[in-house]
Design an enzyme around this catalytic site. Structure first.
Site, PDB file in Angstrom:
ATOM      1  N   ASN A  17     -28.268  -1.371 -45.145  1.00 60.37           N
ATOM      2  CA  ASN A  17     -26.990  -1.774 -44.693  1.00 60.37           C
ATOM      3  C   ASN A  17     -26.446  -1.070 -43.600  1.00 60.37           C
ATOM      4  OD1 ASN A  17     -26.105  -4.770 -45.600  1.00 60.37           O
ATOM      5  ND2 ASN A  17     -27.017  -3.609 -47.455  1.00 60.37           N
ATOM      6  N   ARG A  68     -12.786  10.043 -61.743  1.00 54.15           N
ATOM      7  CA  ARG A  68     -12.832   9.275 -60.733  1.00 54.15           C
ATOM      8  C   ARG A  68     -11.701   9.365 -59.658  1.00 54.15           C
ATOM      9  NH1 ARG A  68     -15.711   4.708 -60.965  1.00 54.15           N
ATOM     10  NH2 ARG A  68     -15.806   4.709 -63.351  1.00 54.15           N
ATOM     11  N   MET A  93     -22.498   2.107 -55.095  1.00 57.92           N
ATOM     12  CA  MET A  93     -22.266   1.992 -56.380  1.00 57.92           C
ATOM     13  C   MET A  93     -21.573   2.452 -57.422  1.00 57.92           C
ATOM     14  SD  MET A  93     -24.890  -0.540 -55.799  1.00 57.92           S
ATOM     15  CE  MET A  93     -25.389  -1.353 -57.362  1.00 57.92           C
ATOM     16  N   ARG A  94     -20.411   2.855 -57.009  1.00 51.03           N
ATOM     17  CA  ARG A  94     -19.304   3.686 -57.487  1.00 51.03           C
ATOM     18  C   ARG A  94     -18.108   2.491 -57.403  1.00 51.03           C
ATOM     19  NH1 ARG A  94     -22.198   6.258 -61.154  1.00 51.03           N
ATOM     20  NH2 ARG A  94     -23.812   7.432 -60.292  1.00 51.03           N
ATOM     21  N   LEU A  96     -14.030   2.924 -56.823  1.00 43.92           N
ATOM     22  CA  LEU A  96     -13.237   3.832 -56.313  1.00 43.92           C
ATOM     23  C   LEU A  96     -12.000   3.701 -56.911  1.00 43.92           C
ATOM     24  CD1 LEU A  96     -13.849   3.532 -52.303  1.00 43.92           C
ATOM     25  CD2 LEU A  96     -14.385   5.419 -53.812  1.00 43.92           C
ATOM     26  N   HIS A 112     -21.443  -7.225 -51.075  1.00 46.26           N
ATOM     27  CA  HIS A 112     -21.961  -7.447 -52.702  1.00 46.26           C
ATOM     28  C   HIS A 112     -22.778  -8.567 -52.648  1.00 46.26           C
ATOM     29  CE1 HIS A 112     -21.628  -7.189 -56.846  1.00 46.26           C
ATOM     30  NE2 HIS A 112     -21.793  -8.607 -56.802  1.00 46.26           N
ATOM     31  N   ASP A 148     -15.364  -5.329 -57.697  1.00 44.95           N
ATOM     32  CA  ASP A 148     -16.043  -6.162 -56.978  1.00 44.95           C
ATOM     33  C   ASP A 148     -14.891  -7.397 -56.816  1.00 44.95           C
ATOM     34  OD1 ASP A 148     -18.473  -5.039 -56.501  1.00 44.95           O
ATOM     35  OD2 ASP A 148     -19.279  -5.807 -58.539  1.00 44.95           O
TER      36      ASP A 148
HETATM   37  C1  GAR Z   1     -27.014  -4.083 -51.195  1.00 49.29           C
HETATM   38  O1  GAR Z   1     -27.993  -5.230 -51.475  1.00 49.29           O
HETATM   39  C2  GAR Z   1     -25.812  -4.405 -51.593  1.00 49.29           C
HETATM   40  O2  GAR Z   1     -25.393  -5.664 -51.468  1.00 49.29           O
HETATM   41  C3  GAR Z   1     -25.731  -3.942 -52.855  1.00 49.29           C
HETATM   42  O3  GAR Z   1     -26.623  -2.802 -53.011  1.00 49.29           O
HETATM   43  C4  GAR Z   1     -27.642  -3.229 -51.982  1.00 49.29           C
HETATM   44  C5  GAR Z   1     -27.806  -1.676 -51.091  1.00 49.29           C
HETATM   45  O4  GAR Z   1     -28.802  -1.670 -50.263  1.00 49.29           O
HETATM   46  N1  GAR Z   1     -24.494  -3.356 -53.254  1.00 49.29           N
HETATM   47  C6  GAR Z   1     -24.147  -3.714 -54.479  1.00 49.29           C
HETATM   48  O5  GAR Z   1     -24.683  -4.243 -55.393  1.00 49.29           O
HETATM   49  C7  GAR Z   1     -22.474  -3.198 -54.480  1.00 49.29           C
HETATM   50  N2  GAR Z   1     -22.103  -3.754 -56.055  1.00 49.29           N
HETATM   51  P1  GAR Z   1     -28.950  -0.642 -48.966  1.00 49.29           P
HETATM   52  O6  GAR Z   1     -28.838   0.739 -49.479  1.00 49.29           O
HETATM   53  O7  GAR Z   1     -30.438  -0.926 -48.466  1.00 49.29           O
HETATM   54  O8  GAR Z   1     -27.967  -1.066 -48.012  1.00 49.29           O
END
Ligand code: GAR
Length: 212
Positions: A17, A68, A93-94, A96, A112, A148
């Site tokens: 992303n 945190r 994935m944390r 805030l 998400h 989320d």
């Molecule tokens: C993505 O699919 C994003 O939606 C998800 O992690 C992936 C990261 O991919 N995010 C979550 O699950 C957040 N809760 P990337 O590192 O290739 O962008």
């Protein structure tokens, strides 16, 4: 040329992303400038993508953080030192702490991989498969104090096809993420997406006439 909104992108992993944002930002009409990338993991692949694009990458290691609140404050300080006025969570994935919402009010965007409020958390793609639902999707939302959660900017469903496994479904979800996230971030940078009374307002064609 209009000024671009300076943003910091927060990552934890491979950064596809982030790459979609980097690619989109090479377009002159993109509404934001990526001034920094911050990872909570020292070995996140996205840091290499930032380096290749000449964007400063920094690590605030979750595993070395006391709590945190201090983790969040360190991230916000790094982002502000780079001049960022908004944060984009792109595979971050944390969770805030509220200090982030105080530092960047109505200016933190998350992508998400589900149709929130369905399947929040870190295992959303597998959770949707396990639930046997016919579709899941992508949500892009402003971040608030809950996990989320926060005003939804855009959602797009993604069908679950017979025989899908985690990899095939996640790949289909990511194709949508890579299209939607740059669109939203650019529009936000141009001031076309605002929050009023807790809900999101996209500029209409008439508004855009006035904004231009
Ligand atoms: C993505 O699919 C994003 O939606 C998800 O992690 C992936 C990261 O991919 N995010 C979550 O699950 C957040 N809760 P990337 O590192 O290739 O962008």
């Amino acid at each position: 040329m209009p000024t671009k909104l300076p943003i910091a992108v927060l990552i934890s992993g491979g950064g596809t992303n982030l790459q979609a944002l980097i690619d989109a930002s090479t377009n002159e009409t993109f509404g934001c400038k990526i001034v920094g990338v911050i990872s909570d993991r020292p070995n996140a692949g996205g840091l290499d993508r930032a380096a290749s694009a000449g964007i400063p990458g920094e690590v605030i290691d979750w595993n070395e953080s006391i709590d945190r609140a201090s983790f969040t404050t360190a991230i916000c300080d790094k982002a502000k030192n780079r001049g960022a006025q908004a944060l984009v969570l792109a595979g971050f994935m944390r969770v805030l702490a509220p200090q982030a919402m105080e530092g960047f009010p109505n200016a933190i965007i998350n992508v998400h991989p589900s149709m929130l409020p369905s399947f929040p958390g870190g295992t959303s793609v597998q959770d949707a498969l396990d639930a046997g639902v016919p579709a899941t999707g992508v949500t892009i939302h402003f971040v608030d104090e809950l996990v989320d959660h926060g005003p939804i900017i855009v959602q797009e469903p993604v069908p679950i096809i017979n025989g899908d496994d985690f990899e095939s479904l996640h790949a289909r979800i990511q194709r949508v993420e890579h299209r939607l996230l740059p669109e939203v971030v650019s529009a936000f940078g141009k001031g076309h997406i605002t929050i009023s009374g807790g809900s999101v307002k996209w500029a209409t064609a008439a508004d855009l006439g006035a904004i231009r």
